[in-house]
Design a protein around this motif. Structure first.
Motif, PDB file in Angstrom:
ATOM      1  N   PRO A  64       0.819  -1.215   0.000  1.00 59.38           N
ATOM      2  CA  PRO A  64       0.000   0.000   0.000  1.00 59.38           C
ATOM      3  C   PRO A  64       0.858   1.272   0.000  1.00 59.38           C
ATOM      4  O   PRO A  64       2.033   1.246   0.353  1.00 59.38           O
ATOM      5  N   ALA A  65       0.232   2.372  -0.405  1.00 61.54           N
ATOM      6  CA  ALA A  65       0.895   3.675  -0.392  1.00 61.54           C
ATOM      7  C   ALA A  65       0.674   4.355   0.957  1.00 61.54           C
ATOM      8  O   ALA A  65      -0.271   4.030   1.681  1.00 61.54           O
ATOM      9  N   GLY A  66       1.545   5.279   1.287  1.00 56.20           N
ATOM     10  CA  GLY A  66       1.411   6.044   2.522  1.00 56.20           C
ATOM     11  C   GLY A  66       1.913   7.462   2.314  1.00 56.20           C
ATOM     12  O   GLY A  66       2.601   7.751   1.334  1.00 56.20           O
ATOM     13  N   SER A  67       1.559   8.354   3.231  1.00 54.53           N
ATOM     14  CA  SER A  67       1.953   9.756   3.115  1.00 54.53           C
ATOM     15  C   SER A  67       3.201  10.042   3.943  1.00 54.53           C
ATOM     16  O   SER A  67       3.377   9.488   5.032  1.00 54.53           O
ATOM     17  N   VAL A  68       4.047  10.918   3.420  1.00 47.26           N
ATOM     18  CA  VAL A  68       5.253  11.345   4.120  1.00 47.26           C
ATOM     19  C   VAL A  68       5.430  12.843   3.881  1.00 47.26           C
ATOM     20  O   VAL A  68       4.835  13.422   2.986  1.00 47.26           O
ATOM     21  N   ILE A  69       6.272  13.443   4.712  1.00 49.36           N
ATOM     22  CA  ILE A  69       6.700  14.818   4.502  1.00 49.36           C
ATOM     23  C   ILE A  69       8.116  14.771   3.934  1.00 49.36           C
ATOM     24  O   ILE A  69       8.955  14.006   4.391  1.00 49.36           O
ATOM     25  N   ILE A  70       8.371  15.601   2.924  1.00 43.76           N
ATOM     26  CA  ILE A  70       9.702  15.667   2.338  1.00 43.76           C
ATOM     27  C   ILE A  70      10.204  17.102   2.441  1.00 43.76           C
ATOM     28  O   ILE A  70       9.493  18.052   2.100  1.00 43.76           O
ATOM     29  N   LYS A  71      11.415  17.232   2.940  1.00 46.15           N
ATOM     30  CA  LYS A  71      12.064  18.539   3.003  1.00 46.15           C
ATOM     31  C   LYS A  71      13.175  18.558   1.967  1.00 46.15           C
ATOM     32  O   LYS A  71      14.000  17.647   1.905  1.00 46.15           O
ATOM     33  N   ARG A  72      13.194  19.600   1.159  1.00 50.97           N
ATOM     34  CA  ARG A  72      14.262  19.747   0.179  1.00 50.97           C
ATOM     35  C   ARG A  72      14.731  21.195   0.168  1.00 50.97           C
ATOM     36  O   ARG A  72      13.994  22.103   0.579  1.00 50.97           O
ATOM     37  N   LEU A  73      15.947  21.395  -0.283  1.00 50.31           N
ATOM     38  CA  LEU A  73      16.496  22.735  -0.378  1.00 50.31           C
ATOM     39  C   LEU A  73      16.092  23.362  -1.701  1.00 50.31           C
ATOM     40  O   LEU A  73      16.008  22.687  -2.723  1.00 50.31           O
ATOM     41  N   SER A  74      15.818  24.642  -1.667  1.00 48.84           N
ATOM     42  CA  SER A  74      15.457  25.364  -2.875  1.00 48.84           C
ATOM     43  C   SER A  74      16.723  25.918  -3.528  1.00 48.84           C
ATOM     44  O   SER A  74      17.671  26.305  -2.849  1.00 48.84           O
ATOM     45  N   ARG A  75      16.736  25.927  -4.836  1.00 48.18           N
ATOM     46  CA  ARG A  75      17.897  26.470  -5.555  1.00 48.18           C
ATOM     47  C   ARG A  75      17.883  28.003  -5.488  1.00 48.18           C
ATOM     48  O   ARG A  75      16.818  28.604  -5.497  1.00 48.18           O
ATOM     49  N   PRO A  76      19.055  28.661  -5.456  1.00 45.77           N
ATOM     50  CA  PRO A  76      20.384  28.057  -5.417  1.00 45.77           C
ATOM     51  C   PRO A  76      20.714  27.512  -4.021  1.00 45.77           C
ATOM     52  O   PRO A  76      20.206  28.026  -3.030  1.00 45.77           O
ATOM     53  N   VAL A  77      21.553  26.497  -3.984  1.00 46.99           N
ATOM     54  CA  VAL A  77      21.862  25.806  -2.739  1.00 46.99           C
ATOM     55  C   VAL A  77      23.296  26.122  -2.324  1.00 46.99           C
ATOM     56  O   VAL A  77      24.219  25.972  -3.109  1.00 46.99           O
ATOM     57  N   SER A  78      23.454  26.551  -1.081  1.00 46.42           N
ATOM     58  CA  SER A  78      24.790  26.808  -0.559  1.00 46.42           C
ATOM     59  C   SER A  78      25.296  25.571   0.164  1.00 46.42           C
ATOM     60  O   SER A  78      24.518  24.704   0.595  1.00 46.42           O
ATOM     61  N   GLU A  79      26.584  25.495   0.331  1.00 43.58           N
ATOM     62  CA  GLU A  79      27.172  24.379   1.066  1.00 43.58           C
ATOM     63  C   GLU A  79      26.730  24.397   2.528  1.00 43.58           C
ATOM     64  O   GLU A  79      26.573  23.351   3.150  1.00 43.58           O
ATOM     65  N   THR A  80      26.536  25.603   3.059  1.00 45.27           N
ATOM     66  CA  THR A  80      26.056  25.714   4.441  1.00 45.27           C
ATOM     67  C   THR A  80      24.674  25.095   4.581  1.00 45.27           C
ATOM     68  O   THR A  80      24.390  24.376   5.548  1.00 45.27           O
ATOM     69  N   GLN A  81      23.790  25.355   3.617  1.00 44.08           N
ATOM     70  CA  GLN A  81      22.447  24.770   3.655  1.00 44.08           C
ATOM     71  C   GLN A  81      22.509  23.246   3.591  1.00 44.08           C
ATOM     72  O   GLN A  81      21.784  22.549   4.306  1.00 44.08           O
ATOM     73  N   LYS A  82      23.342  22.731   2.700  1.00 46.58           N
ATOM     74  CA  LYS A  82      23.486  21.278   2.591  1.00 46.58           C
ATOM     75  C   LYS A  82      23.982  20.685   3.901  1.00 46.58           C
ATOM     76  O   LYS A  82      23.478  19.652   4.364  1.00 46.58           O
ATOM     77  N   GLN A  83      24.968  21.340   4.495  1.00 46.80           N
ATOM     78  CA  GLN A  83      25.531  20.835   5.741  1.00 46.80           C
ATOM     79  C   GLN A  83      24.492  20.834   6.852  1.00 46.80           C
ATOM     80  O   GLN A  83      24.400  19.880   7.633  1.00 46.80           O
ATOM     81  N   ARG A  84      23.686  21.879   6.934  1.00 42.99           N
ATOM     82  CA  ARG A  84      22.661  21.948   7.974  1.00 42.99           C
ATOM     83  C   ARG A  84      21.633  20.833   7.816  1.00 42.99           C
ATOM     84  O   ARG A  84      21.186  20.247   8.801  1.00 42.99           O
ATOM     85  N   LEU A  85      21.250  20.556   6.578  1.00 41.36           N
ATOM     86  CA  LEU A  85      20.262  19.510   6.352  1.00 41.36           C
ATOM     87  C   LEU A  85      20.828  18.143   6.734  1.00 41.36           C
ATOM     88  O   LEU A  85      20.129  17.315   7.334  1.00 41.36           O
ATOM     89  N   LYS A  86      22.078  17.913   6.409  1.00 36.83           N
ATOM     90  CA  LYS A  86      22.718  16.655   6.789  1.00 36.83           C
ATOM     91  C   LYS A  86      22.817  16.538   8.310  1.00 36.83           C
ATOM     92  O   LYS A  86      22.610  15.464   8.879  1.00 36.83           O
ATOM     93  N   GLU A  87      23.131  17.657   8.970  1.00 34.01           N
ATOM     94  CA  GLU A  87      23.204  17.650  10.434  1.00 34.01           C
ATOM     95  C   GLU A  87      21.846  17.313  11.050  1.00 34.01           C
ATOM     96  O   GLU A  87      21.760  16.577  12.039  1.00 34.01           O
ATOM     97  N   GLU A  88      20.785  17.880  10.453  1.00 31.95           N
ATOM     98  CA  GLU A  88      19.438  17.607  10.959  1.00 31.95           C
ATOM     99  C   GLU A  88      19.137  16.114  10.900  1.00 31.95           C
ATOM    100  O   GLU A  88      18.574  15.543  11.837  1.00 31.95           O
ATOM    101  N   VAL A  89      19.521  15.473   9.805  1.00 26.43           N
ATOM    102  CA  VAL A  89      19.274  14.041   9.656  1.00 26.43           C
ATOM    103  C   VAL A  89      20.129  13.241  10.629  1.00 26.43           C
ATOM    104  O   VAL A  89      19.654  12.302  11.278  1.00 26.43           O
ATOM    105  N   GLN A  90      21.404  13.591  10.742  1.00 23.59           N
ATOM    106  CA  GLN A  90      22.288  12.887  11.667  1.00 23.59           C
ATOM    107  C   GLN A  90      21.773  12.972  13.093  1.00 23.59           C
ATOM    108  O   GLN A  90      21.823  11.999  13.857  1.00 23.59           O
ATOM    109  N   LEU A  91      21.255  14.147  13.443  1.00 21.24           N
ATOM    110  CA  LEU A  91      20.704  14.329  14.784  1.00 21.24           C
ATOM    111  C   LEU A  91      19.428  13.522  14.958  1.00 21.24           C
ATOM    112  O   LEU A  91      19.233  12.851  15.981  1.00 21.24           O
ATOM    113  N   ALA A  92      18.562  13.562  13.948  1.00 20.70           N
ATOM    114  CA  ALA A  92      17.285  12.867  14.040  1.00 20.70           C
ATOM    115  C   ALA A  92      17.461  11.360  14.179  1.00 20.70           C
ATOM    116  O   ALA A  92      16.661  10.696  14.857  1.00 20.70           O
TER     117      ALA A  92
END
Length: 372
Positions: A48-76
């Motif tokens: 079956p299908a299910g619903s999820v929330i997806i967070k993505r960065l909007s362009r243009p993307v800085s390295e700082t933004q990428k790093q923060r998103l990775k940190e959020e996942v590592q923490l989670a």
């Protein structure tokens, strides 16, 4: 009427596919400083299908933004508590990182507050005790996480506010979005000096002073949420507090140098002045009409000095649960779900239109008004 439910689509747009699992866009939900939020449908190759929330960065993307998103996942990944919305995985697609997160069907406390304002009556004290005690328990879990060597991670959510607390359709309470959290994880991107991240309307005095904060800052923020749920008013919307601020002169130079990472419903200098100059007498005025034992809990949660507050989420949780026990109230998920549903129906009867109260799962925060 359906609130926060996925919308059907005859022509779903494929976001990406991972190992045969398709992620299809349902709708865009809004933007935050740490990414764009999407409601998506996850379809397995078999099942079956299910619903999820997806967070993505909007362009243009800085390295700082990428790093923060990775940190959020590592923490989670280090958080495993029923009161904290889960992060499932980090997916790289088209050069952009996507974070797949748990979809919590229900309503945010922001919506609950809107409903109570419409019907002109706050939620019951039992409801508030249940919700806040569940969040306090979830925060305690986050605050006490350690690394592989048993060393504290020093996690501070830094954005505890009504929008980031959700009451599920079955009455479960979930704390969401650790996107601006502080931690001692190796390699984390430090917040720039004089930048306040998160909603400053729920910031602690020490955060507004740009001082280093600990877990007790989150408990102050939760105290503000608790007071707002009990009274229908934010502490710093009170007329007496505003008059005291206007009579007390300019704020400190440190505050005037600070700026918010996200737009705020009130200028930072004005909010800083309010939060720096409030006292127990303001909390006392705000809690008139609340039962005496619960007023004592709010007073302690909103002490200016961290050492005078509850020293852990566990301590705050136990105080609230004891209140329910002394009152002889059996209150849990079924009662919470029922009370929210009744409140929404009462508000619907008073509405002049049939507009959905909260069209998005995590809506982009609109500017808040000075008066409720």
């Amino acid at each position: 009427m359906s609130i926060d439910r996925p919308e059907s689509s005859n022509h779903p747009r494929l976001l990406f596919s991972v190992d045969g699992t398709r992620y299809e866009l349902v709708r865009k939900l809004g933007r935050r400083s740490n990414g764009e939020l999407l409601l998506a449908r996850r379809r397995y190759a078999k099942g079956p299908a299910g619903s999820v929330i997806i967070k993505r960065l909007s362009r243009p993307v800085s390295e700082t933004q990428k790093q923060r998103l990775k940190e959020e996942v590592q923490l989670a990944y280090r958080l495993d508590h029923p009161g904290i919305a889960k992060v499932y995985q980090l997916v790289l697609h088209g050069g952009l990182p996507y974070v797949v997160m748990e979809y919590v069907e229900g309503r945010s406390l922001e919506t609950v507050l809107s409903v109570t304002a419409m019907r002109q009556r706050p939620m019951s004290e039992a409801f508030v005790c249940h919700v806040v005690s569940e969040v306090a328990d979830a925060l305690h879990h986050a605050h006490t996480r350690t690394d592989e060597h048993g060393r504290p991670l020093g996690i501070v959510h830094r954005d505890v506010n009504p929008e980031n607390i959700r009451v599920g359709s079955s009455g479960e309470v979930k704390l969401v979005d650790f996107g601006v959290a502080y931690s001692l994880l190796p390699g984390r991107e430090a917040t720039t000096a004089h930048v306040l991240r998160g909603d400053i309307a729920y910031a602690s005095p020490e955060r507004m002073r740009l001082e280093r904060v600990d877990h007790r800052s989150d408990l102050f923020s939760l105290g503000l949420v608790m007071l707002e749920l009990l009274t229908g008013k934010h502490l710093f919307d009170l007329e007496d507090v505003e008059q005291a601020v206007q009579a007390s002169g300019p704020v400190s130079a440190t505050v005037t140098e600070a700026h918010c990472e996200e737009p705020s419903w009130v200028p930072i200098a004005q909010m800083a002045a309010r939060i720096q100059r409030f006292g127990p007498e303001d909390v006392e005025r705000a809690t008139q009409g609340i039962s005496v034992p619960l007023r004592a809990v709010v007073h302690r949660a909103l002490r200016r000095e961290p050492a005078e507050r509850y020293q852990s989420g566990l301590e705050l949780r136990d105080a609230l649960r004891e209140f329910l026990v002394v009152r002889g109230r059996s209150y849990g998920r079924p009662e919470a779900a029922r009370e929210v549903l009744v409140a929404v129906k009462e508000a619907e009867l008073l509405r002049e239109s049939a507009d959905v109260l909260e069209p998005d799962v995590f809506p982009e925060a609109a500017p808040r008004r000075e008066e409720h």
